[in-house]
Write a protein that holds these residues in place. Sequence first.
Motif, short mmCIF file in Angstrom:
data_model
loop_
_atom_site.label_atom_id
_atom_site.label_comp_id
_atom_site.label_asym_id
_atom_site.label_seq_id
_atom_site.Cartn_x
_atom_site.Cartn_y
_atom_site.Cartn_z
N ASP A 1 2.80 -0.04 -7.11
CA ASP A 1 4.12 -0.83 -6.49
C ASP A 1 4.95 0.33 -5.85
N MET A 2 5.01 1.94 -6.04
CA MET A 2 5.97 2.58 -5.55
C MET A 2 4.97 3.04 -4.21
N ALA A 3 3.91 3.33 -4.21
CA ALA A 3 2.70 3.82 -3.30
C ALA A 3 2.53 2.66 -2.18
N LYS A 4 2.81 1.26 -2.38
CA LYS A 4 2.98 0.21 -1.21
C LYS A 4 3.49 0.40 -0.30
N GLU A 5 5.47 1.14 -1.12
CA GLU A 5 6.42 0.66 -0.52
C GLU A 5 6.43 1.94 0.45
N ILE A 6 5.57 2.81 0.19
CA ILE A 6 6.08 4.23 0.90
C ILE A 6 5.26 3.88 1.64
N ALA A 7 3.64 3.22 1.34
CA ALA A 7 2.82 3.83 3.34
C ALA A 7 3.14 2.87 3.93
#
Length: 260
Positions: free
Chosen positions: A88-94
Amino acid sequence: MGALQPFRHDADNPLIKTLQSENGDIIISGRVLHEFLEVKTPYTQWFDRMTTYGFEDNMDFVLVSQKCETNNPRNPYTTVSDHHIKLDMAKEIAMIQRSEKGKQARQYFISIEKMWNSPEMIMKRALEIANQKVQQLTTNNLVLIQQVNELQPKASYYDMVLQNKSLLSVSKISKDYGMSARKMNVVLHQLGVQFKQGDLWLLYAKYQDKGYTQTSTHVIDADHSKISTKWTQKGRLFIYELLKREGILPLIERDEAETG
């Protein structure tokens, strides 16, 4: 986040390397994501800025360190900081990057999430968890059986061998013979005394009620415990007689035999 193992959305050509934790989370290396996004800002500065968007340490990400090779012959390795971040964090960072690479990464992570939550993958994870539970229960039951059997011969413990009530680790006994603990365990296994269950050596049933060992469980926290087995003085004498029949004497007796 627990132990990690490789997880691939596309085994032949993964866009971004991902990992699977034992807790059922998809994990991405912060540095791997940073490199894919082609961010010009140095990693540590970039990641610190990303955390200001409301991500929490030990919940959305954890700090990890890894050794990397250098070109310096005097110091061939250096320690580099990295982060394991949840999907979830990776998606938001992207999404925050507002770049073509960020868009590709986010779409890729969404496709991984869909695959991860498919009925087939849910069933696969359930089976893996069930197998782990069975393995743990098997080990715990074997340990419990040994502990129960170890308690049975207490009435015979008051012989001269057991006047010394101290318990010994196999490493201390092995030193009497000039062996390593690993070699001693292997020898006892070859002689039919014990077998290995996971990382733990357990006595075969015919030896469990002889008072040779005592097994204890040390609770570390709510989810973790450490099991250890130590030898009694009676067990030490048993090992001595057993090895003596095989022509294996303790160092002190070898010295006496040589000087005699």
